[in-house]
Design a protein around this motif. Structure first.
Motif, PDB file in Angstrom:
ATOM      1  N   GLU A  14      52.647  34.565  27.239  1.00 32.23           N
ATOM      2  CA  GLU A  14      51.849  34.499  28.460  1.00 32.23           C
ATOM      3  C   GLU A  14      52.732  34.557  29.696  1.00 32.23           C
ATOM      4  O   GLU A  14      52.428  35.262  30.670  1.00 32.23           O
ATOM      5  CB  GLU A  14      51.005  33.223  28.465  1.00 32.23           C
ATOM      6  N   LYS A  50      47.376  38.038  39.073  1.00 34.98           N
ATOM      7  CA  LYS A  50      46.890  37.673  37.745  1.00 34.98           C
ATOM      8  C   LYS A  50      46.963  38.902  36.844  1.00 34.98           C
ATOM      9  O   LYS A  50      46.594  40.004  37.257  1.00 34.98           O
ATOM     10  CB  LYS A  50      45.445  37.164  37.801  1.00 34.98           C
ATOM     11  N   THR A  55      46.288  40.598  32.802  1.00 36.10           N
ATOM     12  CA  THR A  55      45.560  40.467  31.544  1.00 36.10           C
ATOM     13  C   THR A  55      45.833  41.676  30.663  1.00 36.10           C
ATOM     14  O   THR A  55      46.179  42.759  31.172  1.00 36.10           O
ATOM     15  CB  THR A  55      44.036  40.335  31.794  1.00 36.10           C
ATOM     16  N   PRO A 100      39.078  39.267  32.424  1.00 37.48           N
ATOM     17  CA  PRO A 100      39.276  37.823  32.568  1.00 37.48           C
ATOM     18  C   PRO A 100      40.645  37.489  33.161  1.00 37.48           C
ATOM     19  O   PRO A 100      41.666  38.056  32.773  1.00 37.48           O
ATOM     20  CB  PRO A 100      39.175  37.321  31.134  1.00 37.48           C
ATOM     21  N   ARG A 135      42.925  33.859  34.457  1.00 30.28           N
ATOM     22  CA  ARG A 135      42.948  32.396  34.388  1.00 30.28           C
ATOM     23  C   ARG A 135      43.422  31.835  35.732  1.00 30.28           C
ATOM     24  O   ARG A 135      44.478  32.219  36.241  1.00 30.28           O
ATOM     25  CB  ARG A 135      43.875  31.929  33.276  1.00 30.28           C
ATOM     26  N   GLN A 180      41.101  23.844  35.704  1.00 29.89           N
ATOM     27  CA  GLN A 180      41.535  25.203  35.376  1.00 29.89           C
ATOM     28  C   GLN A 180      40.311  25.942  34.855  1.00 29.89           C
ATOM     29  O   GLN A 180      39.482  25.361  34.169  1.00 29.89           O
ATOM     30  CB  GLN A 180      42.643  25.198  34.324  1.00 29.89           C
ATOM     31  N   TYR A 181      40.212  27.224  35.182  1.00 32.18           N
ATOM     32  CA  TYR A 181      39.026  27.953  34.752  1.00 32.18           C
ATOM     33  C   TYR A 181      39.347  29.440  34.622  1.00 32.18           C
ATOM     34  O   TYR A 181      40.380  29.917  35.098  1.00 32.18           O
ATOM     35  CB  TYR A 181      37.861  27.737  35.723  1.00 32.18           C
ATOM     36  N   GLU A 182      38.430  30.143  33.955  1.00 35.09           N
ATOM     37  CA  GLU A 182      38.596  31.579  33.749  1.00 35.09           C
ATOM     38  C   GLU A 182      37.536  32.316  34.553  1.00 35.09           C
ATOM     39  O   GLU A 182      36.365  31.947  34.556  1.00 35.09           O
ATOM     40  CB  GLU A 182      38.469  31.919  32.266  1.00 35.09           C
ATOM     41  N   ASP A 218      35.864  36.124  35.361  1.00 25.17           N
ATOM     42  CA  ASP A 218      35.722  37.498  34.860  1.00 25.17           C
ATOM     43  C   ASP A 218      35.448  38.415  36.045  1.00 25.17           C
ATOM     44  O   ASP A 218      34.332  38.454  36.587  1.00 25.17           O
ATOM     45  CB  ASP A 218      34.591  37.582  33.840  1.00 25.17           C
TER      46      ASP A 218
END
Length: 337
Positions: free
Chosen positions: A149, A198, A200, A207, A209, A312-314, A316
């Motif tokens: 990651e 960010k 991905t 998505p 994070r 913390q959240y995701e 989209d």
């Protein structure tokens, strides 16, 4: 092939006179590349193993500004008549440092110096200090390197850094604005605002994070943009070490930018001696630039209950109708170009 192997260095240090009664240097020439000279040495009365690097033209920093750490230290030294016209750096094994590991460090540094014949002295000097910092960080943190990651995150930040430079941001300004490795609130603080990056590798949706309630709080550094990069895995892509080398070549004309870049890499946890661990290849397939404003969905300290202290959240991005701004427009709004 290495300029000098660790086994050869151990033999040379054994052959140099130790515990001499008169203080001073006992040294032997290892090699010379262009105007840079390299010696193996011992210094009495401490009898420490040392490698000496002499620069004919480069202005070296005071010892207080040189990287210090576990295993060995680095300092400016005078060699008397043997110095010639050169300014000398001494890389000295600390008593608690492993001799075998120090020999491996010196062998690696000699290889770096030997390969820099086509570079300016200033650039070789900066790369040498960067490699020293890398080894010291390696000794401090150990051998684990970056996880998958963190590797992807660093690739994303380097990719955006390259795009900033391609859009005309000055080399030093672009690198100076890169704050991600320095635990900054946002990955880039540039011009009048900031950019959060960010990355991905997801093939469905988009998505990303979000690590904290403050990360998308535009009130702290407006205007704030979210740069979202989607990567695929392809043989035609670039590995993390290749992204690093690409930027090193791009930054070569500006030694000050190079110095900041190397320091940021080490703060991010990237060390050249671990490059073989990063074999994944990344191909950029999509980039989105969204303005984070009152209409952008996010959690901030002022938009949720005061009882919620951390989150913390995701998110989209595929479900968000926010405008996708060209990078040139983003930089114009930030006042950079």
């Amino acid at each position: 092939m290495a300029a000098v192997t660790s086994c050869e260095l151990l033999g040379i240090w054994r052959a140099l006179p130790g515990n001499a009664s008169a203080p001073g240097w006992r040294s032997i020439d290892l090699f010379q590349k262009a105007t840079i000279r390299v010696k193996a040495a011992r210094h009495a009365p401490g009898n420490e193993e040392v490698v000496l690097v002499g620069f004919a033209n480069c202005r070296t920093a005071p010892t207080s500004q040189l990287p210090q750490g576990q295993g060995f230290r680095i300092e400016n030294v005078g060699l008397g008549e043997a110095a010639g016209e050169h300014h000398w750096l001494a890389i000295v094994r600390q008593p608690e440092g492993s001799l075998e590991l120090f020999a491996a460090v010196v062998s690696d540094l000699c290889g770096l110096l030997d390969s820099g014949i086509s570079c300016t002295e200033e650039l070789v000097y900066q790369r040498l200090l960067g490699r020293v910092r890398g080894w010291q960080e390696f000794m401090r943190k150990g051998r684990e390197g970056l996880g998958p990651e963190a590797e992807l995150g660093l690739v994303g930040e380097l990719c955006l850094l390259r795009q900033l430079i391609d859009e005309g941001v000055l080399l030093f300004s672009a690198v100076q604005g890169w704050k991600g490795p320095l635990d900054g609130l946002h990955d880039f603080q540039i011009g009048m605002g900031a950019i959060e990056v960010k990355s991905t590798m997801a093939t469905e949706g988009f998505p990303v994070r979000i690590a904290s309630l403050d990360q998308l709080d535009e009130s702290q550094c407006p205007p704030l943009f979210l740069a979202a990069l989607r990567f695929g895995s392809a043989d035609s892509g670039m590995s993390l070490p290749e992204f690093v080398e690409d930027l090193r070549c791009l930054l070569e004309p500006d030694p000050a930018a190079t110095r900041l870049f190397e320091q940021a890499l080490h703060q991010a946890g990237y060390l050249d001696m671990q490059a073989e661990n990063y074999s994944r290849r990344f191909s950029l397939s999509e980039i989105r630039m969204h303005l984070v404003d009152a209409e952008f969905p996010r959690l901030t300290p002022f938009s949720i209950s005061t009882a919620i202290r951390r989150a913390q959240y995701e998110l989209d991005l595929a479900l968000i109708p926010a405008d996708n701004h060209p990078l040139a427009d983003v930089l114009e709004q930030l006042g950079v170009i």
